[in-house]
Design a protein around this motif. Structure first.
Motif, short mmCIF file in Angstrom:
data_model
loop_
_atom_site.label_atom_id
_atom_site.label_comp_id
_atom_site.label_asym_id
_atom_site.label_seq_id
_atom_site.Cartn_x
_atom_site.Cartn_y
_atom_site.Cartn_z
N GLU A 324 0.79 -1.23 0.00
CA GLU A 324 0.00 0.00 0.00
C GLU A 324 0.83 1.28 0.00
O GLU A 324 0.47 2.26 0.65
CB GLU A 324 -0.93 -0.02 1.22
N HIS A 343 -8.35 -3.39 -0.98
CA HIS A 343 -7.53 -3.57 0.21
C HIS A 343 -6.43 -2.50 0.29
O HIS A 343 -6.29 -1.81 1.31
CB HIS A 343 -6.91 -4.98 0.16
N GLU A 344 -5.68 -2.32 -0.77
CA GLU A 344 -4.55 -1.38 -0.73
C GLU A 344 -5.04 0.07 -0.66
O GLU A 344 -4.38 0.91 -0.04
CB GLU A 344 -3.62 -1.58 -1.93
N HIS A 347 -5.95 0.89 2.88
CA HIS A 347 -4.75 1.18 3.68
C HIS A 347 -4.39 2.67 3.67
O HIS A 347 -3.67 3.13 4.55
CB HIS A 347 -3.54 0.42 3.13
N GLU A 366 -3.85 -4.24 8.78
CA GLU A 366 -4.34 -5.37 7.98
C GLU A 366 -5.75 -5.81 8.34
O GLU A 366 -6.52 -6.23 7.48
CB GLU A 366 -3.36 -6.55 8.09
N ALA A 369 -7.94 -3.19 6.62
CA ALA A 369 -7.95 -3.32 5.15
C ALA A 369 -8.73 -4.57 4.74
O ALA A 369 -9.43 -4.58 3.72
CB ALA A 369 -6.52 -3.36 4.62
N TYR A 418 -4.57 -10.51 9.60
CA TYR A 418 -5.52 -10.04 8.59
C TYR A 418 -6.96 -10.45 8.97
O TYR A 418 -7.85 -9.61 9.12
CB TYR A 418 -5.18 -10.64 7.22
ZN ZN Z 1 -2.65 -5.08 3.69
#
Ligand code: ZN
Ligand code: ARG
Length: 487
Positions: A324, A343-344, A347, A366, A369, A418
């Motif tokens: 990210e 996801h990125e 972040h 994490e 995200a 995560y």
């Molecule tokens: Zn991540």
């Protein structure tokens, strides 16, 4: 401005009248690490590390960086990087010496406020001793001229990071420690700074970094120099450089994510190679979704925290994972899909704007995200977050350890950080209700915008918004070793 020659400098020895007192004072001064030559100055060396629970030597004590100005020239043919780092920092103690983290490479010379500084090297620690000591509170400018062929770092989990050579250039990724392979600095996420970067690459290649591109020119020798500015504070692990045959675009639709307009946003594979053509078409389509995804996330997480946005997609197999990197995450083409992009981009709020105070707090990156992926599919693809939660619950790998206490550095990026991280947020939502949870989701990145925060900061914040104690939730989901019987 550096303040020197404090009048109180000889105070302690001057006040020592009796012989015994004088002897004790001298001992105290020696213990403080002062040197004969400078006649009783009080500065001590800054610590060689910030005692991160997983990487005790990362970062350095005694100062706080405000700004990095990096001038880099890279030749992919020889692999040689030539750099000058100008680091503006503020002393947080009287300093006789201080450290910078740098892995590999050779330091040619260094100076502090224009005066040559001595440089010592021990592993990844550079110790700079300025000619005159630096007073607590003073701002000082360190210049390091360095170069060599950067070597990547192999992480505790076996993945590669740092300055990674690709077929035609490089892609630099720095989580958690790789940025010290290409510039000296205070490489811990608790010390964020603004960046300016000037990058010179051979003719025919393009250089890309974080933030806004503020200049681009072609020299008489055909080399291309670009300038980049990251105006919002950035943790050094989020700094990136990508060099290669990139096609860059600046298009970011106005209205949807106005904060994302007007900068050269994206590096995508050049569409000239036959085999690369389909990749280029696919990445271009997904790149086009960035403004909309950001706009959707901004509705849940609050305003996008940065003044530019984009993505860098690499085509050869060098990069094994997406990262990210601030404003412009990097992806291997193989994982440039919508879920990873969501996801990125999430972040950028969780991890980049609010950065972890230490690497133990990584679940704050994490877990959020991953939860953002669940939210995305819940809102736009009709898969309830509950479904993701139940799936995650059923997977044994997610129960190896609690998300807020990974056992070792090699486990930092393991599934519990995560998936169980996201489960914590799901349970929080269930416990406090949708409305309060939404408030937390927006309020958290607002409260710690462009700062660093710890797990304790988060639990305290969530409790303050909820207006009640949530100990039981944290005990079971954040810190509990066992999977609960009735989740
Ligand atoms: Zn991540
Ligand atoms: N933060 C990256 C992500 O978005 C993963 C980085 C993995 N790094 C590593 N050293 N294993 O999930």
């Amino acid at each position: 401005m550096t303040q020197r020659n404090r009048t109180g400098r000889h105070h302690r020895t001057g006040a020592a009248a009796g012989g015994l007192t004088a002897a004790l004072t001298a001992l105290a001064l020696l213990a403080g690490g002062c040197t004969e030559a400078t006649g009783g100055v009080r500065g001590t060396p800054g610590a060689a590390g910030l005692r991160d629970p997983y990487f005790p030597k990362l970062g350095n004590g005694g100062y706080d960086v405000d700004r990095y100005a990096l001038t880099l020239a890279y030749d992919p043919g020889t692999g040689r990087l030539a750099g000058t780092a100008e680091i503006t920092a503020r002393a947080t103690q009287d300093l006789s010496a201080f450290n910078l983290d740098l892995a590999g490479l050779t330091v040619d010379r260094a100076s502090v406020d224009g005066a040559p500084a001595s440089v010592n090297r021990a592993g990844n620690e550079l110790t700079l001793r300025p000619r005159e000591e630096i007073r607590e509170g003073a701002e000082f400018r360190t210049t390091v001229v360095y170069g060599g062929v950067p070597e990547p770092i192999t992480d505790a989990d076996g993945s590669e990071e740092g300055w990674l050579r690709t077929a035609d250039g490089v892609v630099a990724v720095g989580e958690p420690a790789g940025s010290m392979t290409w510039f000296p600095g205070n490489h811990h996420p608790s010390d964020k700074a603004v960046y300016e970067l000037r990058l010179t690459v051979p003719a025919g290649l393009e250089g890309i970094s974080n933030g806004t591109r503020t200049g681009r020119r072609t020299g008489a020798d055909g080399r291309v120099t670009t300038e980049w500015r990251t105006a919002e504070p950035m943790a050094s692990y989020l700094a990136t450089v990508a060099i290669g045959r990139y096609e860059t675009t600046t298009a970011m639709a106005k209205g949807t994510a106005p904060e994302a307009t007007g900068s050269p946003a994206t590096g995508a594979p050049a569409p000239d190679g036959g085999a690369e053509r389909p990749v280029a078409a696919r990445t271009a389509a997904l790149r086009g979704e960035i403004p909309e995804i950001i706009a959707r996330q901004a509705r849940r997480f609050g305003p996008y925290p940065f003044t530019s946005a984009g993505a860098i997609v690499t085509v050869d197999g060098t990069l094994g994972y997406a990262l990210e990197t601030q404003t412009r995450p990097v992806f291997p083409a193989a994982s440039f899909d919508r879920t990873t992009l969501v996801h990125e981009l999430a972040h950028q709020w969780f991890g980049n704007s609010v950065s972890p105070a230490s690497w133990r707090d990584l679940w704050l990156n994490e877990g959020f995200a991953t939860y953002a992926e669940w939210l995305y599919t819940e809102e736009y693809e009709g898969v309830p977050a509950r479904t993701h939660f139940e799936r995650a619950l059923a997977q044994e790998a997610n129960w190896a350890f609690p998300p807020a206490a990974p056992p070792a550095a090699e486990n930092l990026f393991d599934p519990p950080v995560y998936q169980r991280g996201a489960m914590v947020l799901y349970k929080l939502r269930e416990t406090v209700g949708d409305r309060t949870f939404d408030e937390i989701l927006r309020g958290w990145p607002a409260k710690y915008r462009h700062a660093s925060a710890s797990t304790d900061d988060f639990t305290a914040y969530a409790e303050s918004v909820a207006g009640r104690d949530l100990d039981q939730l944290w005990d079971v989901w954040l810190y509990g070793e066992e999977k609960p019987d009735a989740p």
